[in-house]
Design an enzyme around this catalytic site. Sequence first.
Site, mmCIF file in Angstrom:
data_model
loop_
_atom_site.group_PDB
_atom_site.id
_atom_site.type_symbol
_atom_site.label_atom_id
_atom_site.label_comp_id
_atom_site.label_asym_id
_atom_site.label_seq_id
_atom_site.Cartn_x
_atom_site.Cartn_y
_atom_site.Cartn_z
ATOM 1 N N ASP A 39 -3.534 -36.879 -18.243
ATOM 2 C CA ASP A 39 -4.010 -35.248 -17.869
ATOM 3 C C ASP A 39 -5.135 -34.846 -17.170
ATOM 4 O O ASP A 39 -5.400 -34.326 -16.236
ATOM 5 C CB ASP A 39 -2.486 -34.520 -18.502
ATOM 6 N N GLU A 121 18.775 -65.223 -4.925
ATOM 7 C CA GLU A 121 17.737 -64.204 -5.269
ATOM 8 C C GLU A 121 19.217 -63.644 -6.507
ATOM 9 O O GLU A 121 20.104 -63.790 -6.156
ATOM 10 C CB GLU A 121 17.815 -63.494 -4.684
ATOM 11 N N LYS A 123 21.750 -60.432 -7.178
ATOM 12 C CA LYS A 123 21.457 -59.237 -6.046
ATOM 13 C C LYS A 123 21.738 -57.817 -7.451
ATOM 14 O O LYS A 123 22.537 -57.317 -8.108
ATOM 15 C CB LYS A 123 23.481 -59.242 -5.938
ATOM 16 N N ARG A 144 19.576 -46.245 3.456
ATOM 17 C CA ARG A 144 20.084 -47.568 4.087
ATOM 18 C C ARG A 144 21.069 -47.033 5.929
ATOM 19 O O ARG A 144 20.762 -46.983 6.647
ATOM 20 C CB ARG A 144 20.893 -47.786 3.452
ATOM 21 N N GLU A 180 14.738 -52.387 -2.854
ATOM 22 C CA GLU A 180 16.000 -52.074 -3.723
ATOM 23 C C GLU A 180 15.337 -51.133 -5.631
ATOM 24 O O GLU A 180 14.725 -51.687 -5.345
ATOM 25 C CB GLU A 180 17.073 -52.956 -4.589
ATOM 26 N N LYS A 297 20.942 -66.464 0.658
ATOM 27 C CA LYS A 297 20.174 -66.797 1.670
ATOM 28 C C LYS A 297 19.823 -68.594 1.883
ATOM 29 O O LYS A 297 19.650 -68.900 1.625
ATOM 30 C CB LYS A 297 18.838 -65.968 2.036
ATOM 31 N N CYS A 430 41.650 -41.955 -47.387
ATOM 32 C CA CYS A 430 42.595 -41.785 -49.427
ATOM 33 C C CYS A 430 42.000 -40.455 -49.528
ATOM 34 O O CYS A 430 42.717 -39.830 -50.443
ATOM 35 C CB CYS A 430 41.472 -42.441 -49.910
#
Length: 692
Positions: A39, A121, A123, A144, A180, A297, A430
Amino acid sequence: MSISAGTLNRVQWLRHEIGIHDRAYFELDASTISDSAYDALFRELRELEAAHPELITPDSPTQRVGGKPLAQFASVTYAVPMLSIQTETDTGASGAEHFDSRVRRELELNFAATEVEYVAELKFDGLAVSLRFERGIFTQGATRGDGTTGEDVTQNLKTIRDIPLLLMGESPPLLEVRGEVYMCRDELARYNKEAQARGEKPLVNPRNGAAGSIRQLDPNIAASRPLRFFAYGIGAVDGWALPATQKELLDALAAFGLPVSKHCAVLRGWRELADFHDRIGEQRAQIPFDIDGVVYKVNSIALQNRLGFRSREPRWAVAHKYPAEEARTTVLAIDIQVGRTGALTPVAKLQPVFVGGVTVSNATLHNEEEARRKDVRVGDTVVVRRAGDVIPEIVAVVIEARPTQAAENDLFNCVPLYPPFELPGTCPQCGSHVVREEGGAIVRCSGGLVCPAQARGALLHFANRRTMDIEGLGDKLVDQLIAGGHVKTPADLYALTVPVLASLDRMGEKSAENLIHAIEKSRRSNLARFIFALGIRNVGESTARDLARHFGSFSALQNADVGALENIPDVGPVIAESIVDFFAEMHNREEIARLTDAGVHWEEHEGTANAPTGLLVGKLFVLTGTLPGLTREGAKELIEAAGGKVSSSVSKKTSYVIAGEEAGSKLGHAQELGITILDEAKLFQLLRGECL
Ligand code: IVH
């Protein structure tokens, strides 16, 4: 204000230094500096930049944080749309075959033609985003959306350390990177634990966590979450010669300093694709983030262009799915299971749900602490996960769906319909009282002698050669006796008859008679063996001997308090509490009375004839790690034969710690207490009476 060379150097040094610590923390998972020192570096850099704004560079670490909350997201229009991908839900090998034959048909390849080359690849199960780099500088990032227009979430994406603020090497005027945002499961679990400690709601799963964090207007929220990023493609590009294949594209992205998953392979034909699908499927539980399939792909970009699109989906790619590992369902009840050692475990009874390839109707909540932390209640909607062969577990509660009722005195307010979960104070099997161990994490039934859940263990221990020595009463027989309802507790053994035993599987008249004889013989015992036979938690053979010697009579032991017990040399607070808890349970006392009523008796005063002798009398040992030549049991026997004692935990009373390879925390503890630590060779010296 003019800038001195010193200031410039300092700013560059600070950035370099912060970069090193960031990489260690985010990529190597290792802290190389204290929070406060980090910091301080950060603050100094921020102050220098505030004083000299002309020194601010787009890739300065200060540019990741500190943005102000937005009123709303601006929209971003894509020149090259963000595509979606066709999914293949046939999770078998034929899923790969369908895709390959479609590609071959479209390309009009005949059967003789060679196999098509693909890149396979993962997903990633997160949120798709597009990152815009202008002359290598990260200038804009967006979701997207509908594929043509997304939301500008640049501020949030800048907080993700995986995303470079500046690309490495020579970068083109424009490069849009598609990929992603995701979360690792363990990082999410750690985050959730901390969030709950602060009284905040947990994130339901990695995908919701990633998507939810990116859609927050306040970038400080995204900054606090363990978000990560993988690149897998590109959008608009200017001034860059496109690679010829998808694989070369991925390599080029990695060379720019973008994170690209290592789980990626160049393959030929559908069989290799199906193998990849299988292989990743097997590894799925070990991959630290969630995937919901693999993506194939066509490798050649020229062939990709020939194949083109159908609506928004390219014909050159497919997502080959796996069965879902997570599903939502509701909690019908929370049952308590009692384990063989008496540990109480809460188990959620679920509305049956198909997940990870099986129907799940139970999920363990492990222990009370875990159940409380997750705050699972009856009626809750929960996310259940079953990954690989791992036992199903509840990942999170969907708090929004919790059933509520109007508050008692305030009809306008709602409170949860069911209270937080709590383990009962008595054993559901018990009725004996329960005892909290190890700081409350384990809750155990104290009725070891009478509890049906513990009966098998209790009976086998009671019959053992070192306790009541009932020859011929092994596990198969005990199982039959319990299953047939003939025996519930040790005292029931003394009511068995030859005809009952002879009626059991694989028991002739003769063996039945022998067993009855062995049971008869066991009525006569000695105090130490009898104490050990009761199976009091933490009371082993040598402690039982100490107790017998110290108290001399059973009633004196039964009525001893913690203080009196702790006076015995090798008895610490844990053992003392276990003994007091055992005798505090009336069920246990009743069982002991039934045993004596059945004629079980023992010699109370053992006299001094059995007083220990040997070189190691009065010495207390603790064993840790693996010794080169002796098993732990072997070492214990040698020490005890020489009059020494072996205990399982290190305390001030310990005389020696015998440490072997991979010694555990006991070694450190012994060092702290300044206890002499010996290896196996030194132990032998000691046993031979040689000076050390
Ligand atoms: S390529 C080719 N590659 O799947 C079409 N997408 O509908 C462009 N996804 O939400 C996508 N992993 O974010 C591609 N290795 C991967 C992917 C991947 C996950 C997601 C993507 C989008 C969806 C496609």
